[in-house]
Design an enzyme around this catalytic site. Structure first.
Site, short mmCIF file in Angstrom:
data_model
loop_
_atom_site.label_atom_id
_atom_site.label_comp_id
_atom_site.label_asym_id
_atom_site.label_seq_id
_atom_site.Cartn_x
_atom_site.Cartn_y
_atom_site.Cartn_z
N TRP A 106 0.82 -1.21 0.00
CA TRP A 106 0.00 0.00 0.00
C TRP A 106 0.85 1.26 0.00
O TRP A 106 0.51 2.25 -0.66
CB TRP A 106 -1.01 -0.03 1.15
CG TRP A 106 -2.08 -1.03 0.84
CD1 TRP A 106 -2.24 -2.27 1.41
CD2 TRP A 106 -3.08 -0.92 -0.18
NE1 TRP A 106 -3.29 -2.92 0.81
CE2 TRP A 106 -3.83 -2.13 -0.16
CE3 TRP A 106 -3.43 0.07 -1.10
CZ2 TRP A 106 -4.89 -2.38 -1.03
CZ3 TRP A 106 -4.49 -0.17 -1.97
CH2 TRP A 106 -5.20 -1.37 -1.92
N ASP A 112 -1.52 6.45 6.56
CA ASP A 112 -2.65 5.66 6.05
C ASP A 112 -2.93 4.59 7.10
O ASP A 112 -2.25 3.57 7.18
CB ASP A 112 -2.27 5.01 4.72
CG ASP A 112 -3.33 4.04 4.21
OD1 ASP A 112 -4.37 3.87 4.87
OD2 ASP A 112 -3.12 3.45 3.13
N LYS A 172 -12.49 -1.69 7.24
CA LYS A 172 -11.80 -2.67 8.09
C LYS A 172 -12.24 -2.50 9.54
O LYS A 172 -12.80 -3.43 10.13
CB LYS A 172 -10.29 -2.54 7.94
CG LYS A 172 -9.83 -3.00 6.54
CD LYS A 172 -8.87 -2.05 5.90
CE LYS A 172 -8.64 -2.26 4.43
NZ LYS A 172 -8.29 -3.57 3.95
#
Lengths: 360, 360
Positions: free
Chosen positions: B102, B172, B196
């Site tokens: 990511w 993030d 999530k």
């Protein structure tokens, strides 16, 4: 509790049958023992939702094969930026038909990317707000595209003409999509925030003609890049799966209702009932010319605005919800999208009649 | 049906109690006779949801007053573009800590807007993947900000150090947010896709320090402009109201569980159970060094990958769902976010033990 009719302009009511199905399967979808919200967007079960939704939408709107069906986020507001960044190419001019509040909002965002040619189309006929016929719209000969908003949710105005142009036509159909048949082949891009006729807020439908891809600005975020969305099948970022699923349920419901042809008939019937009543009354008024009245959003005023608060309180108490007009227009607004039943509009008219009798 | 435990990496499972509440009130929320999805984001009822969610989130994460709590759309992928466009100002360099999949995806998007200084932090210790200590990270002296991703969902790697810098730190936190206490005051921007630990896919939490506003690029779409989101209270475009409401329900649930301190204890207990079992087995392996193992995402491999398909089929049949590893890593992955119970991890370990006994 009493039956509630919800006239919210958006987020708007969803079909009752759809909501009940969603509720029933919310914690155990498809026999998986989990919610549809809890599974991977790349699972075979969710991909089946995606495929069925696409098939049904293509059927409902007769979408030709050279058009891509995409889902994005950020609503029409995000598309106000995405459209010029995707379509301008090396051009710096685009036509923006100025039909009302949302058309003007698109212009504001477009100014970051191009010089919008703001096309005057508003006029007055017999003291009512109206739209000039398309032959009188002064389009630019060198525009990259022509943007317009066929239904202005806040103004209650519809533009029934299409721009007369050989440039790609881009339409913000947030509040008319699926309310009637359209000839998709006449458009370059159609986009629509879901929260009126498609599903819950948070997912945006974008229908793009194939030949318009590949011209994006370097600085266009990938999440708004139509080519990226095509390549990644609208899953470049994790999509709003619940909204996508719910849109799919709405498409199925629309097919059960007889498709968009049947919706058009029902929507015309609902709108006629309300406009005819208003026109026959000296107590209520709608200031849009008959040719440009919206089938979806019916703003109306009490001739005596001092009664507004009383009207809203009494209608709300009867289960006729969210009738307050937009702050920029005042008065009342009844949004009567696909999910609003004829009975809902009948109940509204009955109340209006009664309120007039008691307060005129 | 049997109890299902859902190990999906995202969209991930939601707390059972929250989903049941949402189901119960889906068609008649707050006694309004409509769904929370069907009401205006500007209605007083929805604004009460917004206010309560903000109050609870600020309490859960001890967010200082000089930070704004914003909601956007487009997930972390949209923030990969929004962060540089909002924060660079006239600077052209930013540090990007390269911890995994990511972090590298953020770099790709950032290249549209700046020259990312990709900071090497990956290493190996005793044959296991690990992260260098922060004192060894080669940060640039003239970066506008330092971006990092403290939990790499796909790699199963956690970075426990913070960058040692006086520049704004941008994190993030899509897969760690709310799983433990954090000191928000150490960050410039924290962002997190909801799917999530917050709620359903389609809403993105952004926490921004006040002094970082006002530096946006001219071409930044307003839907991603932090200053616009602050000015319009995250309602510049119609927000994903259902996701926002659901996030608020998750915040309430977290408070009932004892807040993020209690979640951390529970998450450490769950992760220890699984990692200890894997480490004690010759049949399963996890290739991340103990110091950098994720508490949220536990990738593991069978020493004999020919048994993968059998493992997945049998676990699935027992209600242990979505254990397939990411296609880039292979093997298995158990995502054990806040909503996963200790019983779920116990059930997984019991199955793994049994599968090993039968197949070793």
């Amino acid at each position: 509790m009493e039956k509630v009719y919800n006239f919210s302009a958006g987020p708007a009511m969803l079909p009752e049958a759809v909501l009940e199905k969603v509720q029933g399967e919310l914690t155990n979808w498809n026999g998986l023992g989990t919610s549809v919200m809890e599974i991977s967007h790349r699972s075979k079960e969710f991909l089946a939702v995606v495929d069925e939704a696409e098939k049904n939408l293509r059927e409902l709107l007769s979408i030709p094969d050279n058009y891509h069906v995409l889902y994005a986020q950020g609503g029409a507001r995000a598309q106000f930026a995405a459209v010029p960044m995707n379509l301008l190419g090396s051009n710096t001019i685009a036509d923006y038909v100025d039909g009302g509040y949302w058309a003007a909002s698109a212009v504001k965002e477009a100014k970051k990317y191009c010089t919008p040619n703001v096309v005057t189309v508003k006029t007055e006929i017999d003291g009512k707000r109206a739209i000039l016929p398309a032959k009188d719209w002064k389009l630019s000969s060198d525009a990259a595209f022509v943007h317009f908003c066929p239904n202005e949710t806040i103004d209650g105005i519809e533009i029934r003409d299409l721009p007369e142009t050989d440039k790609p036509i881009v339409a913000d159909m947030s509040s008319t999509i699926l309310s009637r048949p359209i000839d998709v082949s006449k458009y370059g891009v159609i986009y629509a925030g879901a929260q009126k006729n498609i599903g819950p807020a948070g997912i945006t439908l974008v229908i793009v003609r194939d030949d318009l891809l590949g011209k994006a600005k370097d600085f266009l975020p990938n999440v708004l890049n139509y080519t990226t969305l095509v390549d990644k099948e609208s899953m470049f970022n994790t999509p709003p799966t619940f909204g996508w699923y719910l849109a799919g349920e709405v498409y199925k419901w629309l097919k059960e209702q007889g498709g968009v042809e049947a919706m058009q008939k029902k929507n015309e019937e609902k709108a006629a009932l309300l406009y005819d009543f208003i026109d026959g009354s000296d107590f209520y008024v709608n200031n849009i010319h008959a040719d440009n009245r919206s089938l979806m959003n019916v703003p109306f005023q009490l001739v005596n605005p001092e009664l507004d608060a009383k009207f809203l309180a009494e209608s709300d108490a009867l289960g006729l919800k969210a009738l307050k007009g937009h702050r920029d227009v005042g008065g009342m607004r009844a949004s009567i999208y696909n999910a609003m039943s004829l009975e809902g509009v009948q109940a509204l008219v009955a109340f209006m009649k009664d309120f007039e009798a008691k307060n005129a």
